[in-house]
Design an enzyme around this catalytic site. Structure first.
Site, PDB file in Angstrom:
ATOM      1  N   LYS A 132       0.852  -1.187   0.000  1.00 10.91           N
ATOM      2  CA  LYS A 132       0.000   0.000   0.000  1.00 10.91           C
ATOM      3  C   LYS A 132       0.886   1.235   0.000  1.00 10.91           C
ATOM      4  CE  LYS A 132      -1.855   2.858   2.692  1.00 10.91           C
ATOM      5  NZ  LYS A 132      -1.709   4.070   1.871  1.00 10.91           N
TER       6      LYS A 132
ATOM      7  N   GLY B  70       2.671   3.984  13.411  1.00 14.96           N
ATOM      8  CA  GLY B  70       3.332   2.744  13.839  1.00 14.96           C
ATOM      9  C   GLY B  70       2.685   2.180  15.102  1.00 14.96           C
TER      10      GLY B  70
ATOM     11  N   GLU C 226       9.565   1.111  10.847  1.00 10.14           N
ATOM     12  CA  GLU C 226      10.632   2.104  10.617  1.00 10.14           C
ATOM     13  C   GLU C 226       9.939   3.451  10.732  1.00 10.14           C
ATOM     14  OE1 GLU C 226      13.585   0.949  10.173  1.00 10.14           O
ATOM     15  OE2 GLU C 226      13.129  -1.096   9.556  1.00 10.14           O
TER      16      GLU C 226
ATOM     17  N   CYS D  51      13.568  10.778   7.068  1.00  8.93           N
ATOM     18  CA  CYS D  51      13.474  10.252   8.429  1.00  8.93           C
ATOM     19  C   CYS D  51      14.778  10.474   9.190  1.00  8.93           C
ATOM     20  CB  CYS D  51      13.114   8.778   8.395  1.00  8.93           C
ATOM     21  SG  CYS D  51      14.234   7.819   7.366  1.00  8.93           S
TER      22      CYS D  51
ATOM     23  N   GLU E   6       9.549  16.041  15.350  1.00 11.38           N
ATOM     24  CA  GLU E   6       9.967  15.860  13.961  1.00 11.38           C
ATOM     25  C   GLU E   6       9.186  16.845  13.085  1.00 11.38           C
ATOM     26  OE1 GLU E   6       8.719  12.270  11.860  1.00 11.38           O
ATOM     27  OE2 GLU E   6      10.764  12.052  11.125  1.00 11.38           O
TER      28      GLU E   6
END
Ligand code: NAD
Length: 499
Positions: free
Chosen positions: A191, A249, A267, A302, A401
């Site tokens: 996906k 996640g 990840e 990332c 982030e």
């Protein structure tokens, strides 16, 4: 050949491109069962590229059925590893033949400069090849038993793997997931992100041409809360391999618990510290690397080196050099091979970055450059390279982030303080350190709580080394033969020989 293409060449090629917009289920390209679609928008111009099939639970159910049937049939899962290798090498060769087209799809879909996209494609192709080449070189084990027994430790594929990937490196992240999962013999349902589905759909056509059997590799474009969630909740998916945000996640782990306890490899995000000690070799070169570490891919990385920790004795001189390099990294048209930064993926992310910049100013950080939207291409979404000094760990730009071209600079006076600052984060994806003192390099590398440590470089590494994080940056490892191991089960066969 790509290296010689000019801005005008890429613009022409972009105009000639056609898009596959349907899902790939079983061995057919089909509309979503619901008939729903979503828009693919070029963030560098604001123009619509296509309307893409928006898959949901019904399409997931169909794809899982095909994946399981393929797995049980065994024309991939039980195929000799050497034969799987050949099919995957054909796929890599087809990707190479279409490298310009694949690179263009990612650039148009999510805004990264064409030069970066070409680099990603080389990485993606290299990943498929590496896994293809590795799969017939991994042996099982014979356990150390007495002579009355034989203990075999075999590796077998898991079954059906759902791969859910983000938009910042669309095809490269895809390759990092599907390369080892396919090589190990699994059926894979991909996906892609709803913000960058086009290259994955083109890849599906190439996989079909390469001869991957029906149901072995399928692609379901769609949203996270529809297609992604249904995949994660499926009772017949054995493993989820995910790259994306820490928040999603965590949701995937819950979905696994609510369904069949599928394996979940994550990840996730990062807020990576880059430590510059006064004894680093070449201040100007290190400053260029530090600027690239945050501004590459518009900061949508990332492992972006988003926290720059500089020893106070050289801090002002170093920051001045970072500012000079940032000036040369202004965003431009992603189709221009000379552009270092491209467009921000969409209006939501653009607004989010500008919001973080406003918070940085409001919380008292010192804005040294950038801080605003710019418009190198009319109608596009761009942000200038932005540097804040005097950042503290309490500020949002110092902890969270941003996923944009925003650098937070901190000062430190001692190695102890630098390590404490670096580790003061919920994330642990990457860290860098610049020094010429080998004792310090060894000490600090070991003390940094991070999945990878870059010494006198940023983002170095190739397919031979694992990539992944600790803490809330995740629990999986992409790349290297360690990632192949994640996509297989260990099975013990114990034979009694005495009777
Ligand atoms: P995201 O988490 O919003 O989305 C990632 C994928 O998950 C997309 O395909 C999305 O559709 C899907 N998704 C969203 N909600 C879902 C749900 N409820 N159930 C199932 N699937 C769902 O992340 P993003 O914005 O696409 O990517 C940016 C993030 O990815 C950043 O946090 C970045 O650090 C991270 N990232 C990590 C790595 C790494 O290797 N650690 C690499 C690249 C990006």
């Amino acid at each position: 050949m790509s290296a010689n293409l000019t801005h005008a060449d890429w613009q022409r090629l972009a105009g000639e491109l056609s898009f596959e917009t349907r899902a790939y289920i079983g061995d057919a390209f089909v509309e979503a069962a619901s008939g729903e679609t979503f828009e693919a928008i070029n963030p560098a111009t604001g123009q619509r590229l296509a309307r893409v099939a928006s898959c949901d639970a019904a399409d997931v159910e169909a794809a899982v059925g095909h994946a399981r049937a393929a797995f049980n049939r065994g024309d991939w899962s039980r195929l000799a590893p050497g034969a799987r290798k050949q099919a995957m090498l054909r796929l890599a060769a087809l990707m190479e033949m279409h490298i310009n087209e694949l690179a263009l799809l990612d650039t148009l879909d999510m805004g990264k400069p064409i030069g970066s996209s070409l680099g990603d494609m080389a990485g993606a192709i290299g990943c498929i090849r590496y896994n293809a080449e590795t799969i017939d070189k991994l042996y099982g084990e014979v356990a150390p038993t007495g002579e009355e027994s034989l203990g075999l430790v075999l590796r077998e594929p898991l079954g059906v793997v759902g791969s859910i990937v983000p938009w910042n490196f669309p095809l490269m992240m895809t390759a990092w997931k599907i390369g080892p999962a396919l090589a190990a013999g699994n059926s894979v349902i991909l996906k892609p992100s709803e913000k960058s589905p086009l290259s994955a759909l083109r890849l599906a056509r190439l996989a079909q041409e390469a001869g991957l059997p029906a149901g072995v590799f399928q692609v379901l474009p769609g949203f996270g809360h529809t297609a992604g969630k249904a995949l994660a909740l499926s009772m017949d998916v054995d493993c989820l391999s995910f790259t994306g945000s820490t928040g999603v996640g965590k949701q995937l782990m819950q979905y696994a618990g609510q369904s069949n306890l599928k394996r979940v490899y994550l990840e996730c995000g990062g807020k990576s510290p880059n430590l510059v000690f006064a004894d680093c070799r070449d201040l100007d070169a290190v400053a260029r690397h530090a600027a690239e570490a945050i501004f590459h891919n518009q900061g949508e990385v990332c492992i972006a080196g988003s926290r720059l920790l500089v020893e106070n004795s050289i801090r002002e001189a170093f920051v001045e050099r970072v500012l000079a390099h940032a000036e040369t990294m202004q965003p431009g048209d992603p189709l221009d091979p000379a552009s270092f930064m491209g467009a921000i993926v969409d209006a939501t992310q653009h607004a989010r970055i500008l919001d973080y910049i406003r918070q940085g100013v409001a919380e008292g950080a010192n804005l040294r450059t950038g801080g605003q939207a710019v418009s190198p291409v009319a109608g596009g979404l761009f942000v200038a390279p932005t540097v804040f000094d005097n950042v503290t760990p309490q500020m949002a730009i110092g902890r969270e982030e941003v996923f944009g071209p925003v650098l937070a600079v901190f000062g430190f006076d001692s190695e102890e303080q630098a390590v404490a600052l670096a580790n003061d984060s919920e994330y642990g994806l990457a860290a860098g350190l610049w020094s010429q003192d080998i004792d310090r390099i060894m000490r600090v590398s070991r003390r940094l709580h991070s999945g990878q440590v870059f010494v006198n470089n940023w983002a170095g590494g190739d397919m031979t080394v694992p990539f992944g994080g600790v803490k809330q940056s995740g629990n999986g490892r992409d790349k290297s033969h360690h990632s192949l191991a994640e996509y297989s089960e260990l099975k013990t066969v114990w034979m009694s020989l005495a009777t």
